[in-house]
Enzyme design. Structure first.
Site, short mmCIF file in Angstrom:
data_model
loop_
_atom_site.label_atom_id
_atom_site.label_comp_id
_atom_site.label_asym_id
_atom_site.label_seq_id
_atom_site.Cartn_x
_atom_site.Cartn_y
_atom_site.Cartn_z
N HIS A 47 0.82 -1.21 0.00
CA HIS A 47 0.00 0.00 0.00
C HIS A 47 0.85 1.27 0.00
CE1 HIS A 47 -2.65 -3.17 1.55
NE2 HIS A 47 -3.58 -2.52 0.89
N CYS A 82 0.05 -8.28 -0.14
CA CYS A 82 -1.26 -8.22 -0.80
C CYS A 82 -1.01 -8.11 -2.30
CB CYS A 82 -2.06 -7.03 -0.27
SG CYS A 82 -3.86 -7.24 -0.44
#
Length: 761
Positions: free
Chosen positions: A697, A729
């Site tokens: 992120h 992720c």
């Protein structure tokens, strides 16, 4: 009777909030222009609520990123790694805490209770909290002085704020609350001095399991507020569930209490009717669902409010949504392409405020003034209930058959592990990714060209195939051990599957905030869910044809599809989840039949659906875990099932993870600085684990040494043979160059640890 709102969507009707943020981050907007745009958006939202007739309009619910981050910077809780020197926190520091920068890792991010909204976790411990800036006061004065709106400042209450923070030991909780309460008093006293009448103090943590010790602490905190603030009225707002300690709650020395009569509504209503309500207090009655997108059944809501008003004087009732409306889209206005029976049954934020105001008008002037609206409402909801999509007999029978079916793999894991290793011959610490690769401007433009009809199916398929080919080559060059096709054909990990299954529809502009500027457009599950045709086989088989290395098939799991969708409210969530599981089972079997023998079924939102009450969790986990096994248990022992979870508390969830019976689960460890690895120092776990070793992120590229240290710690607590190495992720939001560089560093770090372990052996 008054109308009230608890919070309004930040993103704007056309996601103008998101666009301003991303332009500022990209350097396309100067700070002054960015702040001016944000002010304009914020004020438009206030004016819209006023125009809807809402009498108690929230202020300070607007944010540049996250409301918990706002609270942290208001109290100067900036970790030392961000080089903060005191005073109001600069905007670049604020965003660095949220997103990270070249010098510092971002603060941890996790789910806001059982929603799909992510908040930035405040960090105590490194510096004492101070009042750096009174943000609620600025918001109140702006609304009053520039718009003539006397708003209701909103802040997260001290119990909830500290409970959701980190950086202190469990036995220090009370001390930390006591440390920050005087700062709350300072904030509230300034509001009082500037003429504020009501302040909404959000305490959603009150609906969780609260110990006697914590209840005593809460009483003491609010007694301090009462003594220090004799003229300020406090509305303590709870939501997402019922409050179990109702009699103690209503005895708190505050002027108002907000209860959720939608989620946990039966228990709250039972408590209200059994124990009454103090006649000197105002009741904030959350009667319109703030978390789902269906119109209220107005006749039922009318009867609910009548029951409430038998206990509480109507003059002491505020009708309002059950929670902040940040969890729903802004308005239904743009939704003109949906099936008629669905479109007529939808209500987004603006429409929900309309329902609140309609009911208030009915109780003020008589039911007859809203009788036409009630009659049309009943007609619209009945039309949806009787639609063929909600009455698929074969789907309902197949789902019901699961009640007597045990979903499990034929071969236990300890035997499957040897079978799979013999088949795959993977090295120690195999490297892979979670599934998606950068969705570049080129990828997004191609998708738009296809959706607009400017490209043929053949053109679009050729473009996707070229992207897959490029990234298979890139992955091989980087040296990853298990590859993925990249998911370039997918806008969203849930939307993609919803588009290919019966029972779903999609809105045109139904966006909601997930984290920061990341907005998602959840599918709407309105009917029985049914498999139509293979959804992922073509791309996976093509990717596999380009390499000798293993390629994973990529699916989204049933609980995640459920929890990241707006779900029909006429049947149980369990029933919907099991219908999805049966549809995914057909897809898993299609992948296996096509030669894809590694299949990842992601469940990042499994824990997200966990009920807030401990007593309710076992039932949810039983059917959620079973749904995953329904989707994955019919494959051969040599077919390796992977799954992925992110940003949830694993220390109290490890047994459930094991019950999924996935061969490999990847977990997020980067933002929590390896804390999740510590779970395995005290818990036994025998299956494969993919360590999420860097934060996707953030644009920051982690150094080889940093990743190597994280991997080294992992292999100290569990046998190295159990570990896989991957980002935390998917990589769809990252740029191409930073993705390649970060993955190269990840592979280099893995090889260094692998070499050391091999030499020791």
């Amino acid at each position: 009777m008054k109308s009230s709102n608890l919070g309004y969507p930040r993103i704007g009707k056309d996601r103008e909030w998101k666009k301003a943020l991303e332009s500022f981050w990209a350097g396309k907007l100067e700070e002054s222009a960015f702040l001016a745009q944000m002010e304009q958006i914020r004020q438009q939202h206030l004016i819209k609520q006023k125009d809807k007739g809402i009498e108690w309009i929230p202020v300070n619910d607007f944010t540049y990123y996250d409301h918990m981050l706002d609270m942290a910077v208001m109290f100067g809780l900036v970790p030392k790694r961000f080089a903060y020197d005191g005073g109001p926190v600069p905007l670049d520091t604020y965003f660095a805490m949220a997103r990270g920068n070249k010098e510092a890792v971002a603060s941890e991010m996790t789910k806001w209770f059982n929603t799909n909204y992510h908040y930035i976790v405040p960090e105590f411990g490194e510096r004492p909290p101070v009042l750096a800036e009174n943000r609620p006061l600025k918001a109140y004065l702006e609304a009053r002085d520039q718009l003539g709106i006397v708003g209701k400042p909103v802040i997260v209450g001290p119990y909830t704020f500290v409970k959701l923070a980190k950086g202190y030991a469990k036995d220090e909780f009370e001390r930390v609350v006591d440390q920050i309460v005087p700062l709350y008093v300072d904030v509230l006293r300034e509001l009082e001095l500037h003429g504020v009448e009501w302040v909404q103090i959000d305490e959603p943590a009150f609906v969780q399991d609260i110990s006697e010790q914590d209840r005593a602490l809460i009483r003491r905190v609010y007694e301090q507020f009462s003594q220090a603030l004799p003229h300020l009225k406090l509305m303590v707002q709870t939501y997402f569930e019922a409050v179990d300690w109702y009699e103690e709650l209503i005895a708190l020395p505050v002027e108002g209490l907000g209860l959720d009569f939608v989620h946990g509504g039966k228990a709250n209503l039972a408590n209200l009717t059994a124990h009454g309500f103090p006649q000197e207090k105002v009741l904030g009655a959350g009667i319109v669902d703030g978390r789902n997108i269906w119109r209220s059944a107005l006749e039922e809501k009318w009867e609910l409010v009548k029951t409430i008003s038998n206990v509480v004087d109507p003059d002491r009732i505020w009708l309002q949504p059950s929670s902040s409306l940040l969890h729903v889209p802004v308005t239904v206005e743009a939704e003109t392409d949906l099936p008629g029976e669905v479109q007529a049954a939808l209500a987004f934020a603006d429409e929900k405020l309309g329902e609140v105001q309609l009911l208030v008008q009915g109780f003020r002037f008589g039911k007859y003034v809203i009788s036409k609206e009630i009659a049309q409402n009943e007609k619209d909801l009945l039309r949806l209930a009787e639609s063929p999509a909600r009455n698929r007999e074969k789907v309902q029978q197949a789902r019901k058959a699961l009640e007597t079916t045990e979903a499990k793999r034929d071969v236990p894991f300890h035997e499957r592990r040897d079978i799979q290793q013999a088949a795959w011959k993977l090295p120690l610490l195999p490297t892979t990714t979670i599934g998606s690769f950068p969705q570049t401007t080129e990828v997004r433009q191609a998708r738009q060209q296809y959706k607009k009809g400017n490209w043929t199916v053949e053109q679009y398929d050729a473009f996707i195939a070229e992207q897959i080919k490029q990234w298979i080559a890139i992955q091989e060059e980087i040296g990853l051990d298990v590859l993925v096709h990249g998911e370039f054909e997918r806008t969203d990990m849930v939307e993609y599957f919803g588009e290919k299954l019966d029972g779903f529809v999609f809105t045109k502009n139904g966006w909601v905030q997930s984290y920061g500027s990341r907005c998602v457009k959840p599918p709407v599950i309105y009917g029985d869910v049914q498999f139509v045709a293979p959804m992922t086989v073509k791309e996976s088989v093509y990717a596999k044809s380009l390499t000798e290395k293993p390629v994973k098939g990529m699916l989204t799991g049933p609980a995640t599809i459920l929890n990241w969708s707006f779900v029909r409210d006429d049947v149980s969530r369990q029933e919907v989840c099991e219908q999805i599981a049966l549809a995914l089972q057909a897809e898993v079997e299609a992948l296996e039949a096509a030669g894809i023998r590694m299949i990842q079924v992601d469940e990042p939102a499994l824990r997200e659906g966990l009920p807030l009450k401990q007593a309710d969790r076992a039932a949810y986990l039983d059917w959620a875990v079973k749904s995953f096994r329904v989707a994955t248990s019919t494959v051969a022992a040599s077919t390796q099932i992977h799954t992925h979870m992110c940003y949830c508390e694993f220390h109290d969830f490890i047994d459930v993870i094991s019950e999924l019976d996935a061969d490999v689960i990847s977990i997020e460890t980067s933002r929590s600085h390896g804390e999740l690895v510590s779970v395995f120092e005290t818990c036994t776990y025998d299956k494969g684990i993919g360590l999420g070793v860097y934060d996707i992120h953030s644009p920051r590229v982690p150094a080889v040494a940093e990743i190597e240290e994280m991997v080294s710690r992992g292999v100290q607590v569990l046998p190295p043979a159990q570990f896989w190495i991957n980002p935390d992720c998917g990589l769809k939001t990252r740029g191409r160059a930073e993705t390649v560089e970060a993955l190269k560093n990840m592979v280099a770090a893995t090889h260094a640890v692998r070499d050391r372990l091999t030499q020791k052996a």
